[in-house]
Structure formats: C-alpha cells, structure tokens
Enzyme design. Structure first.
Site, PDB file in Angstrom:
ATOM      1  N   GLU A 268       2.853  39.945 -11.321  1.00 57.69           N
ATOM      2  CA  GLU A 268       2.393  41.164 -11.980  1.00 57.69           C
ATOM      3  C   GLU A 268       2.211  40.837 -13.450  1.00 57.69           C
ATOM      4  OE1 GLU A 268       4.149  45.341 -13.326  1.00 57.69           O
ATOM      5  OE2 GLU A 268       4.054  45.151 -11.142  1.00 57.69           O
ATOM      6  N   CYS A 302       3.971  47.776 -18.704  1.00 57.29           N
ATOM      7  CA  CYS A 302       2.745  47.199 -18.156  1.00 57.29           C
ATOM      8  C   CYS A 302       1.838  48.247 -17.537  1.00 57.29           C
ATOM      9  CB  CYS A 302       3.079  46.109 -17.144  1.00 57.29           C
ATOM     10  SG  CYS A 302       4.180  46.667 -15.816  1.00 57.29           S
TER      11      CYS A 302
END
Length: 537
Positions: A268, A302
C-alpha cells in the site's frame, strides 16, 4: 539511559535534551526490541515539544537470522493449534486494547503528534478488525470443496495454509492501526510475524507486543524490529510473505528485491486522493466531511483527500462553508480531546508542507485558509490550509503532500470531474458526494481508485473491515482487510482424491486410458460436449 546517546545535549544546559518519557518507565518496552549486543540507539523527537522521547535500540540486519529461526519454531507450534485458540487470542486483544486504551493513546500522541481523537481512530480500528477477523476467520479459512473432473469419483478440497513467517513493514503515521492490525490478520491465519517498526513510533508497537503477550501470544511469535529501510529490505531474506505500507518510491525498491527473492508482497503506497462535490449536495454536510477527510491526523494519512473538485454551481457556497469550518479547527498539543488537529510528526514533513505551499503561491495559487507555521504551538505545527487556483506547474498539483494542505478546483460536469480525478498516476481512495445515490454510484464506478466512498470519508471505508482496501497504479497492489487481506497471508493447496481406483471399482484416468489411444479422446470429447449442454461448471 539519557547519557548513552551521544547526539543529545547536556540536560543541565538544554531543557530539550531531557527525555519526554522516564527511562525507567520505558525500559521494559525497550527490552523487547530485537537488537544484539553493542546496538545503536535512536532518540525520536516528540512533535509537540521537539524534545527527545527515549533512546530506542536499533535492530541490525545481522540480528535477523536468529529472530527468523525463533519465529519459525514458534510458528510451527502456533499453526498446529486449533483455529478457535487463534481467534480467542484476537478477542482477548480486543478486550485488553479497549481496557488499556488511555496508555497507548498517550504514546501515540507523544510519538506522532496527532490529536487524541485521531489517535483513538487507531484504537477503534484495531479493535474492530480484531473482532471481525476472530468471527469471520473460521469460515474464510475453512477448506473449500470444488467440483472434480469426474463427479462422484473425483473429490477436491482447497486448503489455506499459512505462509509461515510474515514480515510487516509499518510506517510512522499509523503505527498501531497498520502494525498491530496487519499482525493480527497474519496471526489468525497461523503465521508468525516479524514486525518492523519505524524508529519514530517504535514505543507504540512495543506496547502492542506487550499487549499480545498479556493476551496469551506464545513467546517469539511476534518480534519487533526497529530500524529504517536497511532493516525492511533485509527482512525480505527471512520471511515467506511481506506487507509494506509506505511511499511509492520505497515500495518499488522493496518490490524489486522481493521479486528477486521470490517473496510475495502486498504494497500500500502513496496517493493523491480526490473528492468530487456534485451540484446537488447539502453543502454544509459535504464541507464538514471534507474537513474530516483532508485534515485528519494533520493530513498524514494515506487515504486522506488532497484534491477537491467542486461543481461550479455550488463552488462559491461550498468553498465558503469549507473555509469557515477549516479556519475554526482547534490546534493543540494536549493529551486530551480538546483539539481538532495536532502537529506534523517531523521536521521533514513540515519542510515538505512549507515547500509545497510556497511553491504553489509562487506559481499564482491563492491561500484561502491557513498557509502558515505555528511555532507558538510547537515546532512542527502547520495550519490546515486551503489553496485555490493551483496551476499544473505547481508541485502540490500532482505530488503527494502528506500534510494538512488541499487544493480546490472547479469543474463543470460529472465527466470533467471524473477526468480530473483520474488524471493521476495514483489510485488509492476517492470520494464522491451527491444527493442522488444512483448518480453517486455511477460516478464512483468510473473513478480509477482501489476504493471509492459515496457521501462519506475514508473512515467509513476503513471501518468496513469486510471490504478490501488497496491501490492501483502507483498506489500499490494487493489488499488489506476483507477476505482478500486475510487470504494474502496464506497460500492455497488443492488436494484431489480419486475414489474407487483400487480393485477397479471406480472411474479414474487409468480406466479411461485403458480404452485405447484412439478411443479415450473421443470419449472425453463427448463428455465435454455433454457438460457444456448441461451448463455444468
């Protein structure tokens, strides 16, 4: 312990040289770090004050082989236990985490600088995920029956086996959520975990390791390594699977090395997430959500939003509401719930935010809110900032800021919004706001992102643990959460059993081949035609 770190100033002449946490209080946690004799130490800086937190031992790559051997020994015993014992561990972690949350909330704030409400999001996330995995794992990890070649004679079961030792490389921004959360997923599947903590937030994950011990995790099943990219890269040589959360640049380097070693990885990576506000929204509701999406954890998340595309029909009203709400946010450093936003975590993060804003203004962008440092509150505080008129030449237009900065862009239609949202190499999370749910779903289906939230923020996405989360393009590959995240910590083994072969009582490939080389292809051809006619899968 304070005098062991050569880089610190004399506490008698520099008040900032005194450790934030008493060395005696953190010594039991520090003893958990995998670090050999003569190890180096690192003293992270407390974002709220700039003072050193504690001298944390650093793991060296040479410490990894022995740690991996201990992990493999523990894993074999752990995988042999009934699944109900593994799920019971997760439920005990759930209970202990909620019971002891005040301790880890303090640590999270001290190490990351985030507001307490954002620190609680990590606690709530891990508890939520622990419960979900504990209750869902028995079904998701159960052997699965599939149709065999010869119905009634060919039996096929697909089993999920743990990889063995899983490496979890965790960033500094959400240490508990990403570190402990991913660890629990790997544990319930029967793996051991080597958990690499960033030196900035190592104490939070050492506290999590202590919590696991108290919940009944076997010795050496989870070991905490503390270090930078060198430890993360070296970890690949000693694990059977790795999960990495971090920047796109670092993730690509790690993925290349993993490819050389043949180690499967879940990545990720970065994002430049967008939110679209259509012309039929409740402006105040959309503006309130945008504030949460843009400035949670001071923008160091994020899944946070850094690009706002607003339909020109509601642009004026939305921007006015958004700027008003942004300017009203309370900044503070207290270990309580009185602040809406905390500090950036480091000098590097502050420098990046300052550079992006100054560069945008230099290219003609307008500052509608914020745009200034707040040294009166602490060394790394920066006001939540709203920019308008950001040209493509500005760095903030395309680059991830990872701070409390958002750019507002007008659009004339859904089509223009989708085109603008997709005009990025990243594709992690997006949001769409519309009073028409059918319209919202239709726009979401056209957005190139691993997840799209309609009429809310990434918080509802993250809290929906059954839904997989991950990116496309420069935002990575693979998923956490959901069955996909759990299955990523396992490999599949198909066991095919043919009945009735012995004594000639069944129908197997041996009997088919005995028909002769000219006959058996015709027989199987006819069998395939029949299955097609009957629509048998």
């Amino acid at each position: 312990m304070a005098h062991e770190h050569a880089d610190l100033h004399d506490p008698e002449t520099d008040p900032l040289a005194t450790y934030v946490l008493e060395p005696d209080d953190v010594r039991p946690l520090l003893a958990r770090v995998v670090a050999g004799p003569g190890h180096a130490t690192h003293a992270a800086t407390a974002p709220f004050t700039g003072a050193p937190i504690a001298a944390v031992p650093l793991t060296a790559p040479t410490d990894l082989p022995a740690a991996a051997r201990r992990a493999r020994a523990a894993q074999r015993l752990w995988a042999a236990r009934p699944l109900r014992e593994r799920t019971a561990l997760l439920l005990r972690v759930h209970d202990l985490l909620l019971e002891r949350q005040s301790d880890v909330l303090d640590l999270l704030q001290v190490e990351t600088g985030k507001a307490r409400t954002h620190a609680w999001e990590e606690v709530g996330d891990v508890a939520n995920a622990a419960r979900w995995h504990a209750l869902r794992a028995p079904r998701l990890l159960a052997p699965r029956r599939v149709r065999g070649l010869v119905p009634g004679f060919t039996s096929v079961r697909v089993h999920r086996r743990p990889h063995g030792v899983v490496g979890v490389v965790t960033p500094w921004n959400y240490p508990l959520s990403l570190g402990l959360g991913d660890t629990l997923t790997a544990l319930v599947a029967g793996n051991a975990v080597l958990l690499r903590a960033d030196p900035q937030t190592a104490l939070t994950l050492l506290w999590a390791a202590e919590l696991l011990d108290d919940a009944g995790a076997p010795e050496d099943l989870v070991q905490v390594l503390v270090g930078g990219p060198d430890v993360g890269m070296a970890l690949l040589e000693h694990v059977d699977h790795a999960g990495f959360t971090g920047s796109t640049a670092s993730g690509r380097v790690l993925a290349a090395r993993a490819g050389e070693l043949g180690v499967p990885v879940t990545l990720e990576l970065g994002g430049k997430n967008a939110m679209y506000v259509a012309d039929d929204v409740d402006v105040e509701a959309a503006a309130a959500a945008a504030v949460r999406a843009c400035f949670g954890s001071a923008g160091q998340v994020c899944a946070g939003v850094e690009r706002l595309y607003v339909h020109e029909a509601v642009r004026e009203a939305f921007v006015a509401a958004f700027v008003r709400r942004t300017a009203a946010l309370r900044l503070g450093s207290g270990l309580d719930y009185r602040s809406d936003m905390g500090s950036l975590t480091s000098a590097d993060q502050l420098a990046r935010v300052v550079e992006h804003v100054e560069d945008a203004v230099g290219h003609g962008a307008l500052v509608l809110a914020g745009g200034a440092q707040r040294p009166d509150l602490g060394p790394y505080f920066y006001e939540p900032t709203v920019l308008a008129g950001v040209p493509r030449e500005a760095r903030v237009h395309d680059e991830e800021t990872f701070g409390p900065v958002v750019s507002v862009h007008p659009v004339a239609s859904d089509d223009e919004a989708v085109a603008a949202m997709n005009d990025s190499p990243y594709g992690l999370v997006a949001a769409v706001w519309s009073a028409d749910l059918r319209r919202g779903r239709a726009v979401a289906a056209r957005v190139r992102a691993g997840a799209v939230v309609v009429n809310e923020t990434h918080q509802t996405l993250w809290g929906s643990v059954g839904a997989p989360i991950g990116g496309v393009g420069a935002s990575g590959h693979g998923r956490r959460h959901g069955r996909e995240g759990l299955w990523a910590t396992t490999w599949e083994q198909s066991v095919v059993v043919q009945r009735g072969v012995h004594g000639g009582r069944g129908l197997g490939m041996g009997q088919v081949h005995e028909l002769g080389t000219e006959v058996w292809p015709r027989v199987l051809t006819r069998a395939l035609e029949v299955q097609r006619a009957l629509r048998l899968p």
